[in-house]
Design a protein around this motif. Structure first.
Motif, PDB file in Angstrom:
ATOM      1  N   VAL A 368       0.838  -1.202   0.000  1.00 38.82           N
ATOM      2  CA  VAL A 368       0.000   0.000   0.000  1.00 38.82           C
ATOM      3  C   VAL A 368       0.874   1.254   0.000  1.00 38.82           C
ATOM      4  O   VAL A 368       2.075   1.202   0.270  1.00 38.82           O
ATOM      5  CB  VAL A 368      -0.951   0.032   1.215  1.00 38.82           C
ATOM      6  N   MET A 369       0.255   2.388  -0.299  1.00 40.48           N
ATOM      7  CA  MET A 369       0.883   3.699  -0.176  1.00 40.48           C
ATOM      8  C   MET A 369       0.210   4.471   0.947  1.00 40.48           C
ATOM      9  O   MET A 369      -0.992   4.321   1.171  1.00 40.48           O
ATOM     10  CB  MET A 369       0.734   4.504  -1.477  1.00 40.48           C
ATOM     11  N   GLY A 370       0.985   5.297   1.624  1.00 35.00           N
ATOM     12  CA  GLY A 370       0.410   6.180   2.627  1.00 35.00           C
ATOM     13  C   GLY A 370       0.035   7.519   2.022  1.00 35.00           C
ATOM     14  O   GLY A 370       0.187   7.746   0.818  1.00 35.00           O
ATOM     15  N   PRO A 371      -0.465   8.445   2.836  1.00 36.92           N
ATOM     16  CA  PRO A 371      -0.853   9.766   2.332  1.00 36.92           C
ATOM     17  C   PRO A 371       0.296  10.574   1.745  1.00 36.92           C
ATOM     18  O   PRO A 371       0.066  11.502   0.962  1.00 36.92           O
ATOM     19  CB  PRO A 371      -1.412  10.457   3.586  1.00 36.92           C
ATOM     20  N   ASP A 372       1.524  10.243   2.089  1.00 36.31           N
ATOM     21  CA  ASP A 372       2.711  10.986   1.631  1.00 36.31           C
ATOM     22  C   ASP A 372       2.751  11.163   0.110  1.00 36.31           C
ATOM     23  O   ASP A 372       3.024  12.231  -0.405  1.00 36.31           O
ATOM     24  CB  ASP A 372       3.961  10.258   2.141  1.00 36.31           C
ATOM     25  N   GLU A 373       2.525  10.112  -0.629  1.00 39.23           N
ATOM     26  CA  GLU A 373       2.464  10.084  -2.098  1.00 39.23           C
ATOM     27  C   GLU A 373       3.817  10.150  -2.808  1.00 39.23           C
ATOM     28  O   GLU A 373       3.893   9.829  -3.987  1.00 39.23           O
ATOM     29  CB  GLU A 373       1.547  11.186  -2.655  1.00 39.23           C
ATOM     30  N   PHE A 374       4.877  10.605  -2.157  1.00 40.97           N
ATOM     31  CA  PHE A 374       6.193  10.598  -2.816  1.00 40.97           C
ATOM     32  C   PHE A 374       6.757   9.177  -2.889  1.00 40.97           C
ATOM     33  O   PHE A 374       7.606   8.893  -3.730  1.00 40.97           O
ATOM     34  CB  PHE A 374       7.179  11.492  -2.066  1.00 40.97           C
ATOM     35  N   HIS A 375       6.315   8.315  -1.977  1.00 39.78           N
ATOM     36  CA  HIS A 375       6.842   6.950  -1.929  1.00 39.78           C
ATOM     37  C   HIS A 375       5.786   5.974  -2.434  1.00 39.78           C
ATOM     38  O   HIS A 375       4.790   5.700  -1.760  1.00 39.78           O
ATOM     39  CB  HIS A 375       7.286   6.586  -0.512  1.00 39.78           C
ATOM     40  N   GLU A 376       6.033   5.441  -3.619  1.00 40.42           N
ATOM     41  CA  GLU A 376       5.107   4.506  -4.244  1.00 40.42           C
ATOM     42  C   GLU A 376       5.564   3.060  -4.115  1.00 40.42           C
ATOM     43  O   GLU A 376       4.758   2.136  -4.213  1.00 40.42           O
ATOM     44  CB  GLU A 376       4.955   4.836  -5.723  1.00 40.42           C
ATOM     45  N   LYS A 377       6.879   2.879  -3.879  1.00 38.02           N
ATOM     46  CA  LYS A 377       7.469   1.541  -3.810  1.00 38.02           C
ATOM     47  C   LYS A 377       8.843   1.682  -3.166  1.00 38.02           C
ATOM     48  O   LYS A 377       9.270   2.784  -2.815  1.00 38.02           O
ATOM     49  CB  LYS A 377       7.605   0.942  -5.214  1.00 38.02           C
ATOM     50  N   TYR A 378       9.550   0.566  -3.027  1.00 32.98           N
ATOM     51  CA  TYR A 378      10.910   0.614  -2.501  1.00 32.98           C
ATOM     52  C   TYR A 378      11.896   0.907  -3.637  1.00 32.98           C
ATOM     53  O   TYR A 378      11.627   0.577  -4.804  1.00 32.98           O
ATOM     54  CB  TYR A 378      11.259  -0.704  -1.809  1.00 32.98           C
ATOM     55  N   PRO A 379      13.034   1.528  -3.337  1.00 32.46           N
ATOM     56  CA  PRO A 379      14.016   1.836  -4.383  1.00 32.46           C
ATOM     57  C   PRO A 379      14.413   0.599  -5.179  1.00 32.46           C
ATOM     58  O   PRO A 379      14.630  -0.478  -4.610  1.00 32.46           O
ATOM     59  CB  PRO A 379      15.204   2.397  -3.583  1.00 32.46           C
ATOM     60  N   ASP A 380      14.465   0.773  -6.486  1.00 30.51           N
ATOM     61  CA  ASP A 380      14.890  -0.281  -7.425  1.00 30.51           C
ATOM     62  C   ASP A 380      13.932  -1.467  -7.495  1.00 30.51           C
ATOM     63  O   ASP A 380      14.223  -2.460  -8.158  1.00 30.51           O
ATOM     64  CB  ASP A 380      16.299  -0.805  -7.073  1.00 30.51           C
ATOM     65  N   SER A 381      12.810  -1.376  -6.819  1.00 34.95           N
ATOM     66  CA  SER A 381      11.836  -2.468  -6.853  1.00 34.95           C
ATOM     67  C   SER A 381      10.862  -2.249  -8.002  1.00 34.95           C
ATOM     68  O   SER A 381      10.527  -1.111  -8.341  1.00 34.95           O
ATOM     69  CB  SER A 381      11.061  -2.539  -5.535  1.00 34.95           C
ATOM     70  N   HIS A 382      10.394  -3.341  -8.581  1.00 35.22           N
ATOM     71  CA  HIS A 382       9.373  -3.265  -9.618  1.00 35.22           C
ATOM     72  C   HIS A 382       7.979  -3.533  -9.062  1.00 35.22           C
ATOM     73  O   HIS A 382       6.991  -3.403  -9.779  1.00 35.22           O
ATOM     74  CB  HIS A 382       9.684  -4.270 -10.736  1.00 35.22           C
ATOM     75  N   GLU A 383       7.914  -3.885  -7.782  1.00 36.77           N
ATOM     76  CA  GLU A 383       6.626  -4.152  -7.157  1.00 36.77           C
ATOM     77  C   GLU A 383       6.098  -2.887  -6.503  1.00 36.77           C
ATOM     78  O   GLU A 383       6.804  -2.228  -5.738  1.00 36.77           O
ATOM     79  CB  GLU A 383       6.765  -5.253  -6.102  1.00 36.77           C
ATOM     80  N   PRO A 384       4.846  -2.521  -6.792  1.00 35.39           N
ATOM     81  CA  PRO A 384       4.285  -1.310  -6.185  1.00 35.39           C
ATOM     82  C   PRO A 384       3.950  -1.514  -4.718  1.00 35.39           C
ATOM     83  O   PRO A 384       3.726  -2.634  -4.257  1.00 35.39           O
ATOM     84  CB  PRO A 384       3.016  -1.073  -7.011  1.00 35.39           C
ATOM     85  N   GLY A 385       3.933  -0.429  -3.982  1.00 33.28           N
ATOM     86  CA  GLY A 385       3.493  -0.467  -2.600  1.00 33.28           C
ATOM     87  C   GLY A 385       4.609  -0.641  -1.594  1.00 33.28           C
ATOM     88  O   GLY A 385       5.758  -0.940  -1.931  1.00 33.28           O
ATOM     89  N   LEU A 386       4.235  -0.432  -0.329  1.00 35.81           N
ATOM     90  CA  LEU A 386       5.170  -0.468   0.792  1.00 35.81           C
ATOM     91  C   LEU A 386       4.629  -1.388   1.877  1.00 35.81           C
ATOM     92  O   LEU A 386       3.439  -1.711   1.904  1.00 35.81           O
ATOM     93  CB  LEU A 386       5.365   0.941   1.360  1.00 35.81           C
ATOM     94  N   ARG A 387       5.484  -1.766   2.807  1.00 36.68           N
ATOM     95  CA  ARG A 387       5.083  -2.627   3.909  1.00 36.68           C
ATOM     96  C   ARG A 387       4.804  -1.792   5.154  1.00 36.68           C
ATOM     97  O   ARG A 387       5.616  -0.959   5.554  1.00 36.68           O
ATOM     98  CB  ARG A 387       6.173  -3.657   4.228  1.00 36.68           C
ATOM     99  N   ASN A 388       3.645  -2.022   5.735  1.00 32.95           N
ATOM    100  CA  ASN A 388       3.342  -1.506   7.070  1.00 32.95           C
ATOM    101  C   ASN A 388       3.486   0.015   7.178  1.00 32.95           C
ATOM    102  O   ASN A 388       4.223   0.529   8.014  1.00 32.95           O
ATOM    103  CB  ASN A 388       4.220  -2.211   8.112  1.00 32.95           C
ATOM    104  N   ASN A 389       2.754   0.719   6.327  1.00 31.34           N
ATOM    105  CA  ASN A 389       2.638   2.162   6.496  1.00 31.34           C
ATOM    106  C   ASN A 389       1.989   2.429   7.854  1.00 31.34           C
ATOM    107  O   ASN A 389       0.893   1.934   8.144  1.00 31.34           O
ATOM    108  CB  ASN A 389       1.791   2.752   5.368  1.00 31.34           C
TER     109      ASN A 389
END
Length: 677
Positions: A368-389
């Protein structure tokens, strides 16, 4: 021309009294000449959307012409159909000319096409003479109720309209009624007073009493701009609190927009492999996901991937909005007919997107993404979203606690029928209770809440270098991508993310949530988190100034007021450098109104009691505002170390409980009480 001097005075309005009416008046005065005058009065369906520069390469014409005609000597009319949704849109215009002694006969000629029609009105004007031209317009669509068909109704309505002055009088009276319910008065600061009324006027034009009976949501950019294409986002989180305490019927109607699209939210969840209701990040007519998959970076001119549809926290915001509407209104009918079902289905979604990590003995949410919006995924990753916002997980812990107790708040018959209807099980409720106690929240080494898991591995940005290089760094994401860099790689934020928690919840509420989760929450938690994230936030969204104005209230009143003034001036001053022309920002406009009650008056509802905890801010000395709590209209006045609450005379003889500190008073219809602060 040829030295002629002419004065043209113009008045126009879209009626607040009649949702189908608009009017335009010209007063033409020949100052130093006499002669013939021609005025063209037209209806035009050739309009295109071109108000947003980055959209101009996209299709901008959205109307198919149908026909135009005249229904009487002074009336022209036109009907068109929207290209995608196939809604018929009709207008009829009645134009008349008046001199000092009344209506004037004019020469009229007609020019007509399918998508355009005009009349040319000719008359003579004498030196020093003033002539008034009145144009009354009616507007109908095929979605309107109690009509035959739009064009015929538009023509019928415009024929029944009175004069411009009569229509304007009805319009003014409708606005006066709204101001009685909504005017926040700040007698000691003229600039703040102007801006509060300016913001309230825009909010009330977009969310007017007419809205309550329509199937509409709140477009993030209001009704006067094309940005975001009229889509509905999570900005409701900032918009509803002002309406809840003044025009709750409007909030109810807007929440029903979400309820009518509950099945689409269920389908969206199901298609993604989840259960329950997963509302889209951008919603439109039918409630499906409208978020673009690419967007144009105006700095680089390149189309870039857009992963913002992973902002699943919009569903948590809808849950929050329903709950706080219910707290302000006590609207059990809405709870029984729509609210409970939506809240339970949203909880069901979160329980299905989360998974249990036995190593941590915690529930986690990934992708998922948080309200921040600048972070869509982890660096160099091709998978969208983040862990445990952290924002998302804590919101889920809060809403799960409420959802688990919700069935028991329903009457037995409704509880039984709802459980059968949506096949709700006891095991699901037990899972929700467990999630309210076991959601995982990541922390940094110094006790600061980590925005998401892995934040500590990101690089620090050289903020000083970027401020020196660029005049405005609010949209650092666009700047970095234009330089060939990934915003995902750095510790930076567009807007409040973790910090938003301290805006939405009081300190004691957050302490209760954290302690239920088994985490420490101290008197320094707020201060440490605000200091850490404020230093790394570009405030690329005007909502961020609203949030930080609210959270700084507990830390530094001067900084809070400074941020508040930036938020107040943001649209008038176009602080983002061009975005206001694309449409006003409904969230910040309504948010600045809400901050007065939420933050500076310290409004909070606990156990059915409306509490106030005012802050001593000189700019707000003499503050007076109306609020409607549990159906009773009250006036709240702050002055000279006292807070006065007075209730209007109510035929139902209702009463409400008001608290300041340890003092709680029941105030009945027609009564008032003054609290010493």
């Amino acid at each position: 021309r040829r030295g002629r001097e002419t004065t043209l005075a113009s008045r126009r309005f879209v009626s607040m009294a009649d949702m189908h009416q608009a009017a335009l008046e010209w007063t033409i005065t020949a100052e130093n000449w006499s002669g013939p005058v021609e005025v063209i009065t037209a209806l035009d369906a050739r309009v295109i959307n071109q108000g947003v520069a980055r959209y101009r390469e996209l299709e901008g014409r959205h109307l198919h012409s149908v026909t135009s005609r005249t229904s009487s000597s002074d009336t022209i009319s036109l009907i068109a159909q929207t290209r995608q949704s196939r809604i018929y849109v009709a207008e009829a215009a009645r134009t008349r000319v008046y001199g000092e002694s009344g209506a004037l006969e004019t020469d009229r000629s007609l020019y007509q096409m399918e998508d355009y029609i005009h009349q040319t009105l000719g008359f003579n004007l004498q030196q020093g003479q003033s002539i008034r031209v009145e144009k009354l317009v009616s507007f109908y669509t095929s979605h309107d109720q109690a009509i035959n068909e739009p064009l015929t109704n538009a023509e019928k309505a415009v024929g029944r309209f009175g004069s411009f002055d009569e229509a304007l009088d009805h319009h003014r009276r409708a606005w006066n009624e709204l101001w009685d319910d909504c005017d926040i008065r700040v007698p000691n600061d003229d600039r703040v007073q102007f801006l509060l009324r300016f913001h309230a006027s825009h909010v009330l034009q977009t969310c007017s009493p007419h809205t309550a009976d329509l199937d509409v949501g709140v477009p993030a950019r209001g009704l006067n701009g094309e940005a975001y294409r009229g889509h509905i986002f999570w900005d409701e989180l900032y918009i509803y609190p002002f309406l809840n305490f003044r025009l709750p019927r409007i909030t109810r109607g807007l929440l029903r927009y979400r309820y009518r699209r509950l099945d689409e939210a269920r389908a969206l969840a199901r298609d993604a492999g989840y259960r329950g209701a997963m509302y889209p990040w951008q919603s439109g007519s039918d409630g499906k996901e409208e978020t673009q998959v690419v967007h144009l970076n105006p700095r680089s001119g390149l189309w870039e991937p857009d992963m913002s549809q992973n902002q699943r926290h919009v569903s948590a915001a809808i849950f929050y909005n329903i709950w706080h509407y219910l707290q302000a209104t006590g609207d059990t009918d809405f709870l029984l007919s729509a609210g409970a079902e939506m809240m339970i289905e949203i909880a069901r979604f979160w329980s299905s997107i989360a998974h249990f990590n036995p190593t941590r003995d915690r529930y986690e949410i990934h992708g998922v993404m948080g309200p921040d919006e600048f972070h869509e995924k982890y660096p160099d990753s091709h998978e969208p979203g983040l862990r445990n916002n952290a924002y998302t997980n804590i919101m889920v812990a809060w809403l799960m606690n409420i959802a688990a107790g919700l069935p028991d708040q329903l009457p037995e018959r409704r509880r039984r029928s709802l459980r059968e209807q949506i096949e709700l099980t006891d095991q699901e409720i037990e899972t929700w209770k467990e999630m309210s106690r076991k959601m995982y929240v990541p922390f940094l080494a110094d006790g600061v809440i980590s925005q998401f898991e892995g934040w500590e591995n990101l690089e620090e940005l050289d903020w000083a270098a970027y401020r020196e290089k660029y005049d405005n760094i609010q949209r650092l994401d666009r700047i970095l991508r234009a330089e060939g860099k990934e915003p995902d790689r750095y510790k930076l934020l567009k807007q409040a993310d973790t910090v938003l928690l301290f805006y939405l919840f009081r300190q004691n509420e957050l302490k209760e949530i954290f302690e239920r989760l088994g985490y420490s929450y101290t008197s320094e938690t707020l201060r440490k988190n605000v200091a850490y994230y404020d230093a790394r936030t570009s405030h690329g969204s005007t909502l961020s100034f609203v949030t930080y104005a609210g959270v700084f209230l507990e830390i530094d009143l001067t900084t809070s007021w400074d941020r508040y003034m930036v938020a107040l001036e943001s649209d008038v001053g176009d602080v983002q450098g061009g975005t206001t022309a694309e449409g006003i920002h409904m969230g910040v406009m309504s948010g600045t109104l809400d901050i007065v009650q939420r933050s500076y008056l310290g409004e909070v509802i606990r156990d059915g009691i409306l509490y106030f905890n005012p802050k001593a801010i000189d700019h707000l000395r003499g503050l007076n505002l109306p609020m409607r709590f549990r159906g009773l209209l009250i006036g709240v006045t702050l002055e000279d170390g006292r807070l006065r609450v007075g209730a209007e005379v109510d035929s139902l003889n209702r009463s409400v409980k008001i608290g300041v500190g340890d003092q709680v008073r029941e105030i009945r219809s027609g009564e008032s009480y003054t609290f010493d602060l």
